[in-house]
Design a protein around this motif. Structure first.
Motif, PDB file in Angstrom:
ATOM      1  N   VAL A  31       0.857  -1.181   0.000  1.00  0.00           N
ATOM      2  CA  VAL A  31       0.000   0.000   0.000  1.00  0.00           C
ATOM      3  C   VAL A  31       0.896   1.234   0.000  1.00  0.00           C
ATOM      4  O   VAL A  31       1.890   1.284   0.732  1.00  0.00           O
ATOM      5  CB  VAL A  31      -0.919   0.012   1.240  1.00  0.00           C
ATOM      6  CG1 VAL A  31      -1.574   1.370   1.401  1.00  0.00           C
ATOM      7  CG2 VAL A  31      -1.986  -1.067   1.134  1.00  0.00           C
ATOM      8  N   ASP A  32       0.542   2.211  -0.813  1.00  0.00           N
ATOM      9  CA  ASP A  32       1.188   3.523  -0.757  1.00  0.00           C
ATOM     10  C   ASP A  32       0.314   4.376   0.154  1.00  0.00           C
ATOM     11  O   ASP A  32      -0.763   4.819  -0.239  1.00  0.00           O
ATOM     12  CB  ASP A  32       1.305   4.140  -2.143  1.00  0.00           C
ATOM     13  CG  ASP A  32       2.053   5.473  -2.140  1.00  0.00           C
ATOM     14  OD1 ASP A  32       2.425   5.947  -1.039  1.00  0.00           O
ATOM     15  OD2 ASP A  32       2.255   6.035  -3.222  1.00  0.00           O
ATOM     16  N   SER A  33       0.794   4.596   1.380  1.00  0.00           N
ATOM     17  CA  SER A  33      -0.048   5.234   2.391  1.00  0.00           C
ATOM     18  C   SER A  33      -0.128   6.749   2.254  1.00  0.00           C
ATOM     19  O   SER A  33      -0.874   7.393   3.005  1.00  0.00           O
ATOM     20  CB  SER A  33       0.452   4.880   3.797  1.00  0.00           C
ATOM     21  OG  SER A  33       1.697   5.497   4.070  1.00  0.00           O
ATOM     22  N   HIS A  34       0.612   7.321   1.301  1.00  0.00           N
ATOM     23  CA  HIS A  34       0.573   8.782   1.161  1.00  0.00           C
ATOM     24  C   HIS A  34       1.105   9.172  -0.213  1.00  0.00           C
ATOM     25  O   HIS A  34       2.300   9.032  -0.500  1.00  0.00           O
ATOM     26  CB  HIS A  34       1.442   9.427   2.246  1.00  0.00           C
ATOM     27  CG  HIS A  34       1.272  10.906   2.376  1.00  0.00           C
ATOM     28  ND1 HIS A  34       0.710  11.498   3.486  1.00  0.00           N
ATOM     29  CD2 HIS A  34       1.600  11.933   1.552  1.00  0.00           C
ATOM     30  CE1 HIS A  34       0.711  12.804   3.350  1.00  0.00           C
ATOM     31  NE2 HIS A  34       1.247  13.102   2.165  1.00  0.00           N
ATOM     32  N   CYS A  35       0.210   9.674  -1.053  1.00  0.00           N
ATOM     33  CA  CYS A  35       0.620  10.181  -2.366  1.00  0.00           C
ATOM     34  C   CYS A  35      -0.297  11.328  -2.751  1.00  0.00           C
ATOM     35  O   CYS A  35      -1.324  11.568  -2.117  1.00  0.00           O
ATOM     36  CB  CYS A  35       0.581   9.076  -3.425  1.00  0.00           C
ATOM     37  SG  CYS A  35      -1.035   8.291  -3.664  1.00  0.00           S
ATOM     38  N   HIS A  36       0.096  12.045  -3.789  1.00  0.00           N
ATOM     39  CA  HIS A  36      -0.675  13.200  -4.271  1.00  0.00           C
ATOM     40  C   HIS A  36      -0.900  13.010  -5.770  1.00  0.00           C
ATOM     41  O   HIS A  36      -0.247  13.654  -6.605  1.00  0.00           O
ATOM     42  CB  HIS A  36       0.073  14.502  -3.990  1.00  0.00           C
ATOM     43  CG  HIS A  36       0.403  14.713  -2.551  1.00  0.00           C
ATOM     44  ND1 HIS A  36      -0.538  15.104  -1.615  1.00  0.00           N
ATOM     45  CD2 HIS A  36       1.566  14.567  -1.868  1.00  0.00           C
ATOM     46  CE1 HIS A  36       0.038  15.206  -0.427  1.00  0.00           C
ATOM     47  NE2 HIS A  36       1.313  14.886  -0.552  1.00  0.00           N
ATOM     48  N   LEU A  37      -1.814  12.135  -6.111  1.00  0.00           N
ATOM     49  CA  LEU A  37      -2.042  11.802  -7.514  1.00  0.00           C
ATOM     50  C   LEU A  37      -2.539  13.001  -8.311  1.00  0.00           C
ATOM     51  O   LEU A  37      -2.282  13.095  -9.521  1.00  0.00           O
ATOM     52  CB  LEU A  37      -3.043  10.651  -7.609  1.00  0.00           C
ATOM     53  CG  LEU A  37      -2.579   9.319  -7.007  1.00  0.00           C
ATOM     54  CD1 LEU A  37      -3.707   8.299  -7.039  1.00  0.00           C
ATOM     55  CD2 LEU A  37      -1.349   8.796  -7.724  1.00  0.00           C
ATOM     56  N   ASP A  38      -3.241  13.899  -7.666  1.00  0.00           N
ATOM     57  CA  ASP A  38      -3.763  15.079  -8.360  1.00  0.00           C
ATOM     58  C   ASP A  38      -2.666  16.079  -8.700  1.00  0.00           C
ATOM     59  O   ASP A  38      -2.886  16.995  -9.500  1.00  0.00           O
ATOM     60  CB  ASP A  38      -4.827  15.758  -7.508  1.00  0.00           C
ATOM     61  CG  ASP A  38      -4.301  16.178  -6.141  1.00  0.00           C
ATOM     62  OD1 ASP A  38      -3.634  15.358  -5.485  1.00  0.00           O
ATOM     63  OD2 ASP A  38      -4.563  17.329  -5.722  1.00  0.00           O
ATOM     64  N   ARG A  39      -1.487  15.922  -8.125  1.00  0.00           N
ATOM     65  CA  ARG A  39      -0.394  16.861  -8.364  1.00  0.00           C
ATOM     66  C   ARG A  39       0.657  16.284  -9.312  1.00  0.00           C
ATOM     67  O   ARG A  39       1.687  16.928  -9.566  1.00  0.00           O
ATOM     68  CB  ARG A  39       0.239  17.277  -7.038  1.00  0.00           C
ATOM     69  CG  ARG A  39      -0.791  17.878  -6.086  1.00  0.00           C
ATOM     70  CD  ARG A  39      -0.198  18.429  -4.812  1.00  0.00           C
ATOM     71  NE  ARG A  39       0.347  19.762  -5.022  1.00  0.00           N
ATOM     72  CZ  ARG A  39      -0.379  20.875  -5.040  1.00  0.00           C
ATOM     73  NH1 ARG A  39      -1.694  20.823  -4.886  1.00  0.00           N
ATOM     74  NH2 ARG A  39       0.194  22.054  -5.211  1.00  0.00           N
ATOM     75  N   LEU A  40       0.409  15.097  -9.826  1.00  0.00           N
ATOM     76  CA  LEU A  40       1.294  14.535 -10.840  1.00  0.00           C
ATOM     77  C   LEU A  40       1.210  15.359 -12.119  1.00  0.00           C
ATOM     78  O   LEU A  40       0.103  15.676 -12.578  1.00  0.00           O
ATOM     79  CB  LEU A  40       0.900  13.097 -11.157  1.00  0.00           C
ATOM     80  CG  LEU A  40       1.271  12.021 -10.144  1.00  0.00           C
ATOM     81  CD1 LEU A  40       0.542  10.721 -10.477  1.00  0.00           C
ATOM     82  CD2 LEU A  40       2.778  11.771 -10.131  1.00  0.00           C
ATOM     83  N   GLU A  41       2.348  15.690 -12.677  1.00  0.00           N
ATOM     84  CA  GLU A  41       2.372  16.357 -13.982  1.00  0.00           C
ATOM     85  C   GLU A  41       2.372  15.257 -15.046  1.00  0.00           C
ATOM     86  O   GLU A  41       3.412  14.826 -15.525  1.00  0.00           O
ATOM     87  CB  GLU A  41       3.605  17.252 -14.096  1.00  0.00           C
ATOM     88  CG  GLU A  41       3.601  18.402 -13.102  1.00  0.00           C
ATOM     89  CD  GLU A  41       4.813  19.300 -13.250  1.00  0.00           C
ATOM     90  OE1 GLU A  41       5.432  19.305 -14.325  1.00  0.00           O
ATOM     91  OE2 GLU A  41       5.139  20.003 -12.279  1.00  0.00           O
ATOM     92  N   LEU A  42       1.166  14.826 -15.394  1.00  0.00           N
ATOM     93  CA  LEU A  42       1.026  13.648 -16.241  1.00  0.00           C
ATOM     94  C   LEU A  42       1.627  13.860 -17.627  1.00  0.00           C
ATOM     95  O   LEU A  42       2.192  12.927 -18.214  1.00  0.00           O
ATOM     96  CB  LEU A  42      -0.446  13.259 -16.342  1.00  0.00           C
ATOM     97  CG  LEU A  42      -1.073  12.799 -15.012  1.00  0.00           C
ATOM     98  CD1 LEU A  42      -2.581  12.678 -15.162  1.00  0.00           C
ATOM     99  CD2 LEU A  42      -0.467  11.479 -14.557  1.00  0.00           C
ATOM    100  N   ASP A  43       1.534  15.068 -18.160  1.00  0.00           N
ATOM    101  CA  ASP A  43       2.135  15.357 -19.459  1.00  0.00           C
ATOM    102  C   ASP A  43       3.651  15.181 -19.396  1.00  0.00           C
ATOM    103  O   ASP A  43       4.261  14.598 -20.309  1.00  0.00           O
ATOM    104  CB  ASP A  43       1.791  16.775 -19.904  1.00  0.00           C
ATOM    105  CG  ASP A  43       0.321  16.939 -20.251  1.00  0.00           C
ATOM    106  OD1 ASP A  43      -0.334  15.899 -20.475  1.00  0.00           O
ATOM    107  OD2 ASP A  43      -0.164  18.078 -20.285  1.00  0.00           O
ATOM    108  N   LYS A  44       4.241  15.686 -18.337  1.00  0.00           N
ATOM    109  CA  LYS A  44       5.684  15.551 -18.153  1.00  0.00           C
ATOM    110  C   LYS A  44       6.075  14.092 -17.961  1.00  0.00           C
ATOM    111  O   LYS A  44       7.116  13.635 -18.442  1.00  0.00           O
ATOM    112  CB  LYS A  44       6.116  16.392 -16.949  1.00  0.00           C
ATOM    113  CG  LYS A  44       7.602  16.366 -16.658  1.00  0.00           C
ATOM    114  CD  LYS A  44       7.916  17.269 -15.471  1.00  0.00           C
ATOM    115  CE  LYS A  44       9.392  17.210 -15.108  1.00  0.00           C
ATOM    116  NZ  LYS A  44       9.693  18.073 -13.924  1.00  0.00           N
ATOM    117  N   LEU A  45       5.222  13.368 -17.261  1.00  0.00           N
ATOM    118  CA  LEU A  45       5.486  11.957 -16.993  1.00  0.00           C
ATOM    119  C   LEU A  45       5.263  11.097 -18.230  1.00  0.00           C
ATOM    120  O   LEU A  45       5.832  10.004 -18.362  1.00  0.00           O
ATOM    121  CB  LEU A  45       4.586  11.488 -15.850  1.00  0.00           C
ATOM    122  CG  LEU A  45       4.913  10.193 -15.127  1.00  0.00           C
ATOM    123  CD1 LEU A  45       6.312  10.231 -14.527  1.00  0.00           C
ATOM    124  CD2 LEU A  45       3.888   9.927 -14.033  1.00  0.00           C
ATOM    125  N   GLY A  46       4.434  11.584 -19.148  1.00  0.00           N
ATOM    126  CA  GLY A  46       4.123  10.824 -20.354  1.00  0.00           C
ATOM    127  C   GLY A  46       3.172   9.676 -20.110  1.00  0.00           C
ATOM    128  O   GLY A  46       3.146   8.703 -20.876  1.00  0.00           O
TER     129      GLY A  46
END
Length: 259
Positions: free
Chosen positions: A3-18
């Motif tokens: 389990v990833d107990s702490h992440c900020h998926l809404d703050r991922l720069e998805l374009d940058k990540l591809g």
């Protein structure tokens, strides 16, 4: 399973990540990361954050305002109203950060107290951010009976003495990829001492990618690298660590459902 107990998926720069968010979550599932807790940093952004992950049963959400994202006084009534929503499993992240914003100590403390009160009222655990504020963090947790709600000190980088004080209040300690950094000897010393039944693992993605992913955008799939590092440090199998930290997560956050 992890389990990833702490992440900020809404703050991922998805374009940058591809990648799309669906691909990020699929990558995590491929690494046997079965659940992710997407943590709020801003009440103003909460509704958009919740909407971003609503279609993914593998993702739970919290609600709160990070001490470095405060734009004014946190409205306790607004916080309470949002945290009462059934999809919210925890209150935070909240806490104190005197490293980056010592000038706002009083505002941070007031907001922290409001979060503690709301967590007690809705009976949901706290997610606590703390940096360079050891004594005040513990003092406020104690004086406002935060143990009634419980919670976790996330992305822990402080002393074992502080960890022990939090553990004595019934809190959990969550370890991020920082422990894999070359200059993290003191933190590794703390991790060696933590009771395994009170340990969580996290990415804090998109920040703080662990070795061997340093320099890349962090993502939940990389929580397995944190587990690898802790298991090697503690001399236990990765499978055993995964089982323990996953059980700990669901004990602390019982509103999360195994997908």
């Amino acid at each position: 399973m992890f389990v990833d107990s702490h992440c900020h998926l809404d703050r991922l720069e998805l374009d940058k990540l591809g990648l799309s968010l669906e691909q990020v979550i699929a990558a995590a599932l491929e690494r046997k990361v079965e659940h992710m807790l997407c943590v709020s940093v801003s009440l103003a952004e909460f509704t958009d954050m919740a909407a971003t992950v609503t279609d993914y049963p593998q993702v739970s959400i919290s609600c709160g305002e990070h001490p470095l994202h405060q734009t004014g006084t946190v409205d306790p009534e607004q916080l309470l109203q949002l945290c009462q929503q059934p999809q919210v499993v925890a209150v935070g992240e909240t806490g104190l950060d005197y490293f980056y914003a010592p000038e706002s100590k009083l505002a941070q403390q007031a907001a922290f107290v409001s979060h503690i009160a709301v967590a007690r009222q809705v009976n949901k655990p706290l997610i606590v951010h703390t940096r360079d504020a050891r004594s005040d963090t513990i003092a406020l947790l104690k004086s406002h009976q935060a143990e009634q709600a419980g919670g976790v000190l996330h992305c822990f980088t402080e002393s074992y003495e502080m960890a022990k004080a939090a553990l004595d209040l019934g809190f959990y300690i969550s370890i991020s990829g920082i422990m894999t950094f070359r200059n993290a000897d003191e933190l590794r010393g703390v991790v060696k001492k933590l009771p395994l039944d009170r340990l969580l693992i996290e990415t804090d993605s998109p920040y703080l990618a662990p070795v061997p992913y340093r320099g890349k955008t962090n993502q939940p799939a990389y929580v397995t690298a944190v587990a690898d590092a802790i298991s090697e440090l503690r001399g236990i199998s990765v499978a055993s660590l995964a089982e323990q930290t996953t059980a700990n997560f669901y004990r602390l956050f019982p509103l999360c459902q195994v997908s």
